[in-house]
Design a protein around this motif. Structure first.
Motif, PDB file in Angstrom:
ATOM      1  N   ASP A 128      10.156  27.625  24.859  1.00 43.59           N
ATOM      2  CA  ASP A 128      11.606  27.744  25.019  1.00 43.59           C
ATOM      3  C   ASP A 128      12.257  26.398  24.695  1.00 43.59           C
ATOM      4  O   ASP A 128      12.285  25.493  25.529  1.00 43.59           O
ATOM      5  N   LYS A 129      12.812  26.286  23.476  1.00 47.08           N
ATOM      6  CA  LYS A 129      13.444  25.034  23.067  1.00 47.08           C
ATOM      7  C   LYS A 129      14.703  24.742  23.879  1.00 47.08           C
ATOM      8  O   LYS A 129      15.009  23.579  24.165  1.00 47.08           O
ATOM      9  N   ILE A 130      15.430  25.781  24.228  1.00 46.77           N
ATOM     10  CA  ILE A 130      16.652  25.581  25.012  1.00 46.77           C
ATOM     11  C   ILE A 130      16.318  24.982  26.372  1.00 46.77           C
ATOM     12  O   ILE A 130      17.012  24.093  26.869  1.00 46.77           O
ATOM     13  N   SER A 131      15.225  25.449  26.969  1.00 51.81           N
ATOM     14  CA  SER A 131      14.779  24.888  28.240  1.00 51.81           C
ATOM     15  C   SER A 131      14.483  23.402  28.112  1.00 51.81           C
ATOM     16  O   SER A 131      14.825  22.603  28.994  1.00 51.81           O
ATOM     17  N   ALA A 132      13.879  23.003  26.992  1.00 44.90           N
ATOM     18  CA  ALA A 132      13.558  21.585  26.772  1.00 44.90           C
ATOM     19  C   ALA A 132      14.825  20.742  26.662  1.00 44.90           C
ATOM     20  O   ALA A 132      14.908  19.642  27.210  1.00 44.90           O
TER      21      ALA A 132
ATOM     22  N   ILE B 160      17.800  21.464  27.888  1.00 44.23           N
ATOM     23  CA  ILE B 160      18.439  21.390  29.209  1.00 44.23           C
ATOM     24  C   ILE B 160      17.720  20.368  30.076  1.00 44.23           C
ATOM     25  O   ILE B 160      18.351  19.594  30.815  1.00 44.23           O
ATOM     26  N   MET B 161      16.396  20.310  29.979  1.00 43.37           N
ATOM     27  CA  MET B 161      15.635  19.323  30.750  1.00 43.37           C
ATOM     28  C   MET B 161      16.012  17.897  30.332  1.00 43.37           C
ATOM     29  O   MET B 161      16.137  16.997  31.169  1.00 43.37           O
TER      30      MET B 161
ATOM     31  N   ARG C 214      19.169  16.990  31.962  1.00 41.49           N
ATOM     32  CA  ARG C 214      18.950  16.728  33.387  1.00 41.49           C
ATOM     33  C   ARG C 214      18.408  15.306  33.594  1.00 41.49           C
ATOM     34  O   ARG C 214      18.838  14.590  34.501  1.00 41.49           O
TER      35      ARG C 214
ATOM     36  N   TYR D 146      10.473  22.902  36.836  1.00 40.87           N
ATOM     37  CA  TYR D 146       9.857  23.369  35.602  1.00 40.87           C
ATOM     38  C   TYR D 146       8.362  23.636  35.751  1.00 40.87           C
ATOM     39  O   TYR D 146       7.793  24.423  34.997  1.00 40.87           O
TER      40      TYR D 146
ATOM     41  N   GLU E 194       4.879  22.923  32.031  1.00 40.93           N
ATOM     42  CA  GLU E 194       6.045  23.135  31.176  1.00 40.93           C
ATOM     43  C   GLU E 194       6.828  21.839  30.990  1.00 40.93           C
ATOM     44  O   GLU E 194       7.340  21.571  29.892  1.00 40.93           O
TER      45      GLU E 194
ATOM     46  N   ASN F 276       7.665  20.316  27.394  1.00 40.73           N
ATOM     47  CA  ASN F 276       9.038  20.031  26.973  1.00 40.73           C
ATOM     48  C   ASN F 276       9.197  18.583  26.540  1.00 40.73           C
ATOM     49  O   ASN F 276       9.871  18.277  25.545  1.00 40.73           O
TER      50      ASN F 276
END
Length: 537
Positions: A4-8, A10-11, A14, A202, A206, A210
């Motif tokens: 999940d690139k979007i998750s990366a 967003i991380m 953060r 996460y 993960e 990421n």
């Protein structure tokens, strides 16, 4: 499982927010003007090998020196790093940049595994040594400059080491430094909690996946921006004036930027040998100054982390002013980034002329110290607002006024004059743009500033450190633009005598009523002034 690139991404945001929280916490709780007003610090999160995870770069120069310190700290303590530890460090010969820039680091663990460090690098109002504020132009070795702090735990598994704490601060003049260090510790401890929350959110597997993706993205992003530089060798040189011991000495920084298809090399072979005085930059400063200006001159790189610099190499011969042998004095080394930046600009101009600005005004700064009878305290403060000259123009744009210095990446903030008057026994008589200080061109350089202030106590010392007072050291123009104005400092004593100090000296015991008059020059112009469009629209 699909990555999940979007998750990366967003991380990544953060992590960036944590470094910003650290910065806000520090600036709102610190006491010294260096930190609370000038924002002379950086905050970040770094892996155990020193790789950058995320940073907030008020002072980019300081940011890109922290990784070397983190790497050394991790290797120094090895397995003897535990949750709740706080480590302090400032030593230029074990990964630091200058003794006045003190790092506070806090390790972050996940299930007993050391994951990373939260760290702050901040300029302290004093760090011991022969001269208040840490700049000793008479120093010939590092022991004459400041308290040298190799990595040491001041908090061990959550318990304050009173013996170590008292030892360090017994060798530092100002209690305000102790208070600022406490603010740095608090900001780092908050960051540890926030980083742990993200790792837990996460999951370690993960999170690491990421992070690896973000590093790869950074490498690809830099490679894309460097692709506009054709393979070849781009050479330049730049002068430095005075080493503290000999005001007439001239040193030269020589650089070859070698662009290969898959690599960029900074080769400083041919640079002058290390000086007898304090004008020597640790290699961390040379690397940081080079990276900072490279990123200024190319297109936007995102994100900036440990993957960004995988394809960049450095050749910095030992025994030169950019990588001195121990135990050379290095107190002025941080400020060689102005000249390092200039030589990088000159070299890159040959490859990407429309992306490089003309020269920026170089630092010439006053450090005021003494005893303030009205407030019943000792003080030591840099007059940063008076030394921020003009930035250089670039293709299509005039330079910013009162932005300098390139060594600070434009990020260092001028103290508010009224706030400065509240903390130091001075009265500002003038603080304005300096007319005609900017280099002319098709696009003009930014204006410098003129400052006049009066000393309201006797026996005040003025420590002057910088460059830019020689004709050859003015901010250079490009593409036919003219250079910016020179720096100058004049002191008028109450008896009418006038002093014209050199760029690296200390004047002690100045009387009440002394007038300090400083001019920070402007930036260089870009393009021939004859091409300037003078139509009124």
């Amino acid at each position: 499982m699909v990555f999940d690139k979007i998750s990366a991404v967003i991380m990544q945001r953060r992590l960036k927010s944590i470094t910003r929280q650290m910065a806000v916490s520090l600036s709102k709780s610190s006491r010294s003007l260096n930190i609370s007003e000038a924002k002379d610090f950086c905050t970040g999160i770094y892996g155990v090998r020193g790789e950058i995870w995320e940073q907030t770069e008020f002072i980019p120069l300081m940011s890109y020196t922290v990784p070397t310190s983190i790497k050394y700290i991790a290797e120094y303590f090895g397995a003897d790093i535990h949750p709740g530890d706080i480590i302090i460090h400032n030593d230029p010969y074990t990964g630091g940049n200058q003794t006045s820039d003190v790092k506070i680091t806090a390790p972050v663990f996940s299930n007993d595994e050391l994951m990373c460090f939260a760290a702050i690098n901040a300029h302290q109002a004093d760090i011991g040594g022969a001269s208040p504020g840490g700049y000793n132009p008479h120093a010939k070795e590092i022991w004459q400059e400041a308290l040298r702090i190799t990595p040491v735990k001041i908090i061990d598994q959550g318990v304050l080491r009173y013996d170590v704490w008292d030892f360090i601060f017994a060798n530092i003049r100002l209690t305000i430094v102790e208070e600022d260090i406490m603010s740095m510790i608090g900001a780092c401890e908050n960051a540890v909690h926030e980083i742990n929350s993200i790792i837990s959110l996460y999951g370690k597997q993960e999170f690491i996946k990421n992070l690896s993706y973000l590093f790869d993205c950074a490498q690809v992003s830099l490679k894309k921006q460097l692709s506009v530089i054709k393979p070849g060798i781009y050479e330049a040189s730049h002068l430095v004036f005075g080493d503290g011991i000999d005001p007439d000495q001239k040193m030269v920084i020589k650089l070859k930027i070698i662009k290969e298809p898959e690599k960029l090399i900074f080769d400083y072979t041919g640079t002058s040998e290390q000086t007898a005085g304090y004008v020597n930059a640790p290699s961390t400063v040379t690397i940081s100054g080079s990276l900072m200006v490279l990123l200024m001159c190319i297109g936007e790189v995102f994100p900036i982390n440990g993957g960004t610099f995988r394809d960049i190499e450095f050749i910095i011969p030992e025994g030169t002013i950019l990588n001195p042998y121990y135990p050379a004095a290095t107190g002025f080394g941080n400020h060689l980034t102005d000249q390092i930046g200039a030589v990088v600009q000159k070299a890159l101009y040959q490859a990407i002329p429309q992306q490089v600005s003309a020269g920026w005004n170089v630092l010439l700064c006053l450090m005021l110290s003494g005893y303030d009878n009205k407030r019943n305290k000792h003080f030591s403060d840099m007059l940063i607002n008076a030394c921020k000259g003009g930035a250089g123009a670039t293709y299509g744009y005039d330079g910013w006024s009162h932005l300098g210095l390139i060594g600070g990446g434009g990020g260092i903030t001028a103290q508010d004059p009224e706030t400065f008057e509240m903390e130091c026994p001075v009265i500002f008589k003038k603080f304005e743009y300096a007319p005609d200080s900017a280099g002319k061109g098709q696009w003009n350089g930014g204006l410098g500033v003129e400052t006049i202030l009066e000393l309201c106590e006797s026996d005040i010392s003025v420590n002057i450190f910088g460059d830019g007072m020689h004709e050859e050291s003015r901010a250079f123009g490009l593409a036919g633009g003219s250079p910016g104005g020179k720096n100058s400092i004049v002191l008028q004593l109450p008896d009418g005598n006038i002093l014209y100090p050199n760029s690296k000296t200390i004047i002690n015991k100045l009387p009440r009523g002394t007038i300090l008059h400083q001019i920070a020059g402007g930036g260089g112009g870009y393009g021939s002034p004859e091409k300037k469009n003078r139509e009124i629209k």
